[in-house]
Design an enzyme around this catalytic site. Structure first.
Site, PDB file in Angstrom:
ATOM      1  N   SER A   1      46.286 -20.948 -32.474  1.00  0.00           N
ATOM      2  CA  SER A   1      46.268 -19.767 -33.354  1.00  0.00           C
ATOM      3  C   SER A   1      46.968 -20.095 -34.677  1.00  0.00           C
ATOM      4  CB  SER A   1      46.965 -18.589 -32.676  1.00  0.00           C
ATOM      5  OG  SER A   1      46.375 -18.348 -31.418  1.00  0.00           O
TER       6      SER A   1
ATOM      7  N   HIS B   1      41.383 -20.277 -25.558  1.00  0.00           N
ATOM      8  CA  HIS B   1      41.579 -19.092 -24.709  1.00  0.00           C
ATOM      9  C   HIS B   1      40.283 -18.748 -23.955  1.00  0.00           C
ATOM     10  CE1 HIS B   1      44.490 -18.259 -28.146  1.00  0.00           C
ATOM     11  NE2 HIS B   1      45.286 -18.271 -27.113  1.00  0.00           N
TER      12      HIS B   1
HETATM   13  P1  AMP Z   1      48.940 -18.581 -26.795  1.00  0.00           P
HETATM   14  O1  AMP Z   1      48.092 -17.401 -27.107  1.00  0.00           O
HETATM   15  O2  AMP Z   1      49.046 -19.566 -27.908  1.00  0.00           O
HETATM   16  O3  AMP Z   1      50.271 -18.200 -26.179  1.00  0.00           O
HETATM   17  O4  AMP Z   1      48.177 -19.365 -25.660  1.00  0.00           O
HETATM   18  C1  AMP Z   1      47.739 -18.723 -24.497  1.00  0.00           C
HETATM   19  C2  AMP Z   1      47.277 -19.767 -23.523  1.00  0.00           C
HETATM   20  O5  AMP Z   1      46.211 -20.506 -24.108  1.00  0.00           O
HETATM   21  C3  AMP Z   1      48.363 -20.776 -23.160  1.00  0.00           C
HETATM   22  O6  AMP Z   1      48.269 -21.093 -21.776  1.00  0.00           O
HETATM   23  C4  AMP Z   1      48.013 -21.955 -24.015  1.00  0.00           C
HETATM   24  O7  AMP Z   1      48.466 -23.189 -23.501  1.00  0.00           O
HETATM   25  C5  AMP Z   1      46.501 -21.876 -24.005  1.00  0.00           C
HETATM   26  N1  AMP Z   1      45.940 -22.617 -25.129  1.00  0.00           N
HETATM   27  C6  AMP Z   1      46.225 -22.455 -26.436  1.00  0.00           C
HETATM   28  N2  AMP Z   1      45.546 -23.359 -27.176  1.00  0.00           N
HETATM   29  C7  AMP Z   1      44.826 -24.113 -26.300  1.00  0.00           C
HETATM   30  C8  AMP Z   1      43.951 -25.221 -26.434  1.00  0.00           C
HETATM   31  N3  AMP Z   1      43.656 -25.750 -27.614  1.00  0.00           N
HETATM   32  N4  AMP Z   1      43.417 -25.747 -25.312  1.00  0.00           N
HETATM   33  C9  AMP Z   1      43.709 -25.239 -24.101  1.00  0.00           C
HETATM   34  N5  AMP Z   1      44.535 -24.191 -23.904  1.00  0.00           N
HETATM   35  C10 AMP Z   1      45.085 -23.635 -24.988  1.00  0.00           C
END
Ligand code: AMP
Length: 303
Positions: free
Chosen positions: A206, A56
């Site tokens: 997460s 993030h």
């Molecule tokens: P989330 O909070 O899991 O919904 O993720 C929010 C954003 O962060 C989304 O666009 C995810 O694809 C991105 N994201 C989560 N984990 C990663 C990671 N390891 N590398 C790059 N982007 C990530």
């Protein structure tokens, strides 16, 4: 002269340059972003479900590079994208450290609405993701992508961002969101950033917080399988899948959901050129996904 506050910038209250302002009400944030746009600032959105990690943070850092931009991070655990038996209730939440991470990375607006504020008392409308919404992740998580597209459409409607950044970690989500923005003429450019990984290859997520140490070890088979698959790219699609499957099969704690090779828009895999290898598996009840670029029929592994 840099304006000292949003009042000076003509943005009204609710924004102070160089500081983090948290908004909970859609109408308030809409007003602030509209005023900022009026002063010539570009709005860049980073949607998240909170529990912010280095992936993030990288998204926020990329957003900050947009010149003349204001970075908005949304922090909302979206109930509509969780199935009835999924982990909505126990999904990790870390509000205080999330706001601190936003401050450290230079985001100036955080949007953290309640479900009521974002969905209202009687929501009826959802965005239909079309056939791709039922494949890969969608086959195991019915309704998931309708939930994702709906919440992102709401965010786009509220703040009308010029640009929204998403991680390739959720590759199918990225493809569907780009399509939604394009097909519905939403006026927001959707861009992806590469998967951010731990030094041993594990994709940051997460949900990694759920993994006990033995399970974390098993989860490494996902990225190792993708690396093995990518390495076999020159020998063609069958060799890629065989190499990746070979790694996954060595890990008894891992229950494979799917391993698929597709083209970069998630249509059928091409015979040659860029393809995407995608994997989903469960380790000790925790569902994990990962993916990598594969160059088919050419020499060398891209990632
Ligand atoms: P989330 O909070 O899991 O919904 O993720 C929010 C954003 O962060 C989304 O666009 C995810 O694809 C991105 N994201 C989560 N984990 C990663 C990671 N390891 N590398 C790059 N982007 C990530």
């Amino acid at each position: 002269m840099t304006p000292k506050s949003a009042y000076d910038a003509g943005a009204g209250p609710g924004f102070t340059p160089g500081e983090v302002t948290v908004h909970e009400q859609p109408a308030e944030l809409a007003k602030v972003t509209r005023a900022l746009r009026g002063t010539g600032r570009k709005i860049t959105l980073v949607p998240t479900m909170g529990s912010l990690h280095e992936g993030h943070r990288e998204l926020i850092r990329r957003a900050r590079r947009v010149s003349g931009g204001v970075t908005v991070v949304s922090n909302f655990v979206n109930p509509l994208q969780f199935g009835p038996d999924e982990d909505f209730e126990r999904y990790p939440r870390s509000w205080e450290s999330d706001v601190e991470a936003c401050r450290q990375e230079g985001a100036e607006l955080v949007f953290a609405p309640s479900t009521e504020a974002l969905y209202g008392p009687d929501p009826q409308i959802t965005v239909n993701p079309g056939p791709l919404g039922d494949q890969l992740e969608g086959a195991s998580r019915p309704g998931h992508f309708a939930g994702v597209l709906t919440v992102v459409a709401k965010l786009f409607g509220i703040m009308r961002p010029d640009l929204a950044l998403f991680g390739e970690k959720d590759y199918q989500q990225l493809v569907l969101l780009r399509r939604m923005a394009h097909e519905l003429h939403l006026g927001t450019a959707v861009q992806g950033i590469p998967v951010v990984r731990e030094s041993d290859g594990l994709a940051l997520s997460s949900r990694n917080a759920y993994l006990a140490s033995e399970q974390r070890g098993a989860a490494l088979a996902l990225s190792a399988a993708l690396a093995a698959g990518a390495h076999a790219g020159a020998s063609g699609a069958d060799a890629v899948l065989e190499a990746a499957r070979g790694v996954l099969e060595t890990e008894p704690l891992l229950e494979l959901d799917y391993l698929e090779l597709r083209d970069t828009e998630l249509g059928p895999a091409p015979a040659e050129g860029e393809a995407r290898l995608l994997v989903a598996a469960t380790v000790g009840g925790t569902r994990l996904i990962d993916n990598a670029l594969v160059l088919l029929g050419s020499s060398g592994a891209p990632e």
